[in-house]
Scaffold this motif. Structure first.
Motif, PDB file in Angstrom:
ATOM      1  N   TRP A 204       0.811  -1.215   0.000  1.00 42.88           N
ATOM      2  CA  TRP A 204       0.000   0.000   0.000  1.00 42.88           C
ATOM      3  C   TRP A 204       0.847   1.268   0.000  1.00 42.88           C
ATOM      4  CZ3 TRP A 204      -0.170   3.736   3.868  1.00 42.88           C
ATOM      5  CH2 TRP A 204       0.377   3.398   5.115  1.00 42.88           C
ATOM      6  N   ARG A 205       2.005   1.224   0.649  1.00 48.26           N
ATOM      7  CA  ARG A 205       2.862   2.417   0.671  1.00 48.26           C
ATOM      8  C   ARG A 205       3.376   2.728  -0.741  1.00 48.26           C
ATOM      9  NH1 ARG A 205       3.589  -1.239   3.992  1.00 48.26           N
ATOM     10  NH2 ARG A 205       3.375  -1.082   6.258  1.00 48.26           N
ATOM     11  N   THR A 206       3.744   1.679  -1.477  1.00 50.16           N
ATOM     12  CA  THR A 206       4.183   1.878  -2.861  1.00 50.16           C
ATOM     13  C   THR A 206       3.053   2.426  -3.708  1.00 50.16           C
ATOM     14  OG1 THR A 206       5.768   0.048  -2.644  1.00 50.16           O
ATOM     15  CG2 THR A 206       5.150   0.721  -4.884  1.00 50.16           C
ATOM     16  N   GLN A 207       1.841   1.924  -3.468  1.00 50.65           N
ATOM     17  CA  GLN A 207       0.685   2.435  -4.208  1.00 50.65           C
ATOM     18  C   GLN A 207       0.468   3.924  -3.948  1.00 50.65           C
ATOM     19  OE1 GLN A 207      -2.986   0.040  -4.188  1.00 50.65           O
ATOM     20  NE2 GLN A 207      -1.819  -1.629  -3.267  1.00 50.65           N
ATOM     21  N   VAL A 208       0.669   4.339  -2.700  1.00 48.52           N
ATOM     22  CA  VAL A 208       0.517   5.758  -2.379  1.00 48.52           C
ATOM     23  C   VAL A 208       1.581   6.579  -3.093  1.00 48.52           C
ATOM     24  CG1 VAL A 208       0.602   7.493  -0.546  1.00 48.52           C
ATOM     25  CG2 VAL A 208      -0.600   5.338  -0.157  1.00 48.52           C
ATOM     26  N   GLN A 209       2.818   6.108  -3.073  1.00 45.47           N
ATOM     27  CA  GLN A 209       3.891   6.829  -3.764  1.00 45.47           C
ATOM     28  C   GLN A 209       3.576   6.962  -5.255  1.00 45.47           C
ATOM     29  OE1 GLN A 209       6.413   8.475  -2.740  1.00 45.47           O
ATOM     30  NE2 GLN A 209       6.583   7.898  -0.584  1.00 45.47           N
ATOM     31  N   ASP A 210       3.069   5.893  -5.850  1.00 44.32           N
ATOM     32  CA  ASP A 210       2.703   5.948  -7.273  1.00 44.32           C
ATOM     33  C   ASP A 210       1.579   6.950  -7.511  1.00 44.32           C
ATOM     34  OD1 ASP A 210       4.609   4.034  -7.767  1.00 44.32           O
ATOM     35  OD2 ASP A 210       3.181   2.359  -7.863  1.00 44.32           O
ATOM     36  N   ALA A 211       0.593   6.955  -6.600  1.00 45.01           N
ATOM     37  CA  ALA A 211      -0.561   7.850  -6.760  1.00 45.01           C
ATOM     38  C   ALA A 211      -0.177   9.315  -6.608  1.00 45.01           C
ATOM     39  CB  ALA A 211      -1.649   7.492  -5.748  1.00 45.01           C
ATOM     40  N   THR A 212       0.929   9.573  -5.903  1.00 45.71           N
ATOM     41  CA  THR A 212       1.401  10.952  -5.745  1.00 45.71           C
ATOM     42  C   THR A 212       2.457  11.310  -6.783  1.00 45.71           C
ATOM     43  OG1 THR A 212       3.136  10.336  -4.171  1.00 45.71           O
ATOM     44  CG2 THR A 212       0.964  10.864  -3.264  1.00 45.71           C
ATOM     45  N   GLY A 213       2.618  10.468  -7.783  1.00 46.16           N
ATOM     46  CA  GLY A 213       3.613  10.730  -8.819  1.00 46.16           C
ATOM     47  C   GLY A 213       5.034  10.601  -8.324  1.00 46.16           C
TER      48      GLY A 213
END
Length: 336
Positions: A204-213
């Motif tokens: 989930w942390r990686t997903q957040v980083q991806d979602a924030t560009g």
């Protein structure tokens, strides 16, 4: 009158009692007495009953009645009250003792309920919209004119859904966090334009980083706290701000583990109870008018999960804590 009371801090399901209590005093000049029909159970209500985590279990000489928000019908008015009348439906906040059948309060803490608004919607039409305004102001202050991505926890909560609706309206880049895959899917259906991530996912942390560009979050709105705080701080861009406004989670995070100084991070708290002190009477009136308009024009944002009679408060509290709960849990009492 019936009221839910407690005389010591502790687990809500253990220390709360339904009892007969004396009715409050008749309204003085500039006051009204309201027969309360419905009131929401807020996490803050339960936190007040349970006391600070790890703190002493304080006892009280006089039983206390939880609750600060609700709706009902005016029974009597005090001298000089002209704009409110007996029989009129009103919502109120912040009025201590809402988990009782009668409250007496100054008129500036009540607002008439629009005729076409249901009792259920009116019961929670104030605290959550006012919390939304407080959060939006905190975000604006934290951004210093440089708009960046905002991440919010507990995005499936009543306040979280209001934040999502506001983000879409105002063009705020928002990433939603929820606790389960089921909750994430439900919220994606409700707000398909916003990224929604389940913290139950291993990545989930990686997903957040991806979602924030890959930039990280400029601001995080956190209603969970506890052991999640450290992981959230790691998702902030340097110079970012973590705004905490709840304690739904468990565990704790040592302050020194957040690397505040080398990363120039800011951690700040905000509470609906600061609203009274922070806003002038004129500003509070504007905020309350916003809340009433929002309830009238978007009642679907004021979802109700269930209603329980005061006598069934234990079941209601269990429902509040049920995983995947969506919407407010209300405590109700009859009109007479």
């Amino acid at each position: 009158m019936r009221a839910i009371t407690y005389d010591q801090h502790g687990e809500a399901g253990q220390v709360l009692r339904l009892s007969e209590q004396p009715a409050p005093a008749a309204p003085a000049a500039g006051q009204v007495q309201v027969r309360v029909l419905s009131r929401p159970i807020h996490p803050g209500d339960l936190a007040g009953v349970e006391g600070l985590p790890g703190g002493p279990r304080q006892r009280f000489a006089t039983p206390r009645i939880p609750g600060v928000e609700g709706m009902g019908v005016i029974e009597t008015v005090g001298e000089g009250v002209q704009d409110l009348r007996p029989g009129q439906r009103v919502a109120f906040f912040p009025v201590p003792g809402a988990w009782s059948e009668l409250v007496t309060t100054p008129t500036d803490l009540v607002v008439p309920v629009p005729e076409d608004l249901s009792d259920e919607t009116a019961a929670s039409m104030l605290v959550n919209p006012l919390t939304l305004l407080s959060l939006l102001r905190a975000v604006e202050d934290a951004q210093h004119g440089q708009a960046g991505t905002v991440v919010q926890t507990a995005a499936g909560s009543s306040v979280g859904k209001l934040v999502s609706a506001a983000a879409l309206k105002h063009g705020i880049p928002l990433v939603n966090l929820v606790r389960s895959a089921t909750g994430a899917q439900t919220l994606r259906q409700r707000f398909p334009a916003l990224p929604t991530i389940s913290t139950a996912d291993a990545d989930w942390r990686t997903q957040v980083q991806d979602a924030t560009g890959g930039q990280g979050a400029q601001v995080i709105l956190d209603a969970v706290g506890g052991s999640l705080t450290g992981e959230l701080a790691g998702l902030l861009t340097d110079g970012g701000t973590l705004i905490t406004y709840g304690q739904l989670g468990s565990g704790s995070t040592p302050l020194e583990s957040l690397a505040l100084t080398p990363r120039a991070l800011t951690v700040r708290g905000t509470s609906i109870f600061q609203w009274m002190a922070a806003r002038t009477p004129e500003e509070r009136a504007e905020d309350v008018a916003f809340a009433a308009r929002l309830a009238a024009t978007a009642p679907e944002l004021f979802e109700v999960a269930a209603s329980y009679d005061l006598a069934d408060f234990a079941k209601a509290i269990d429902h509040v804590r049920r995983p995947g709960k969506s919407g407010a849990v209300l405590l109700t009492s009859p009109a007479s």
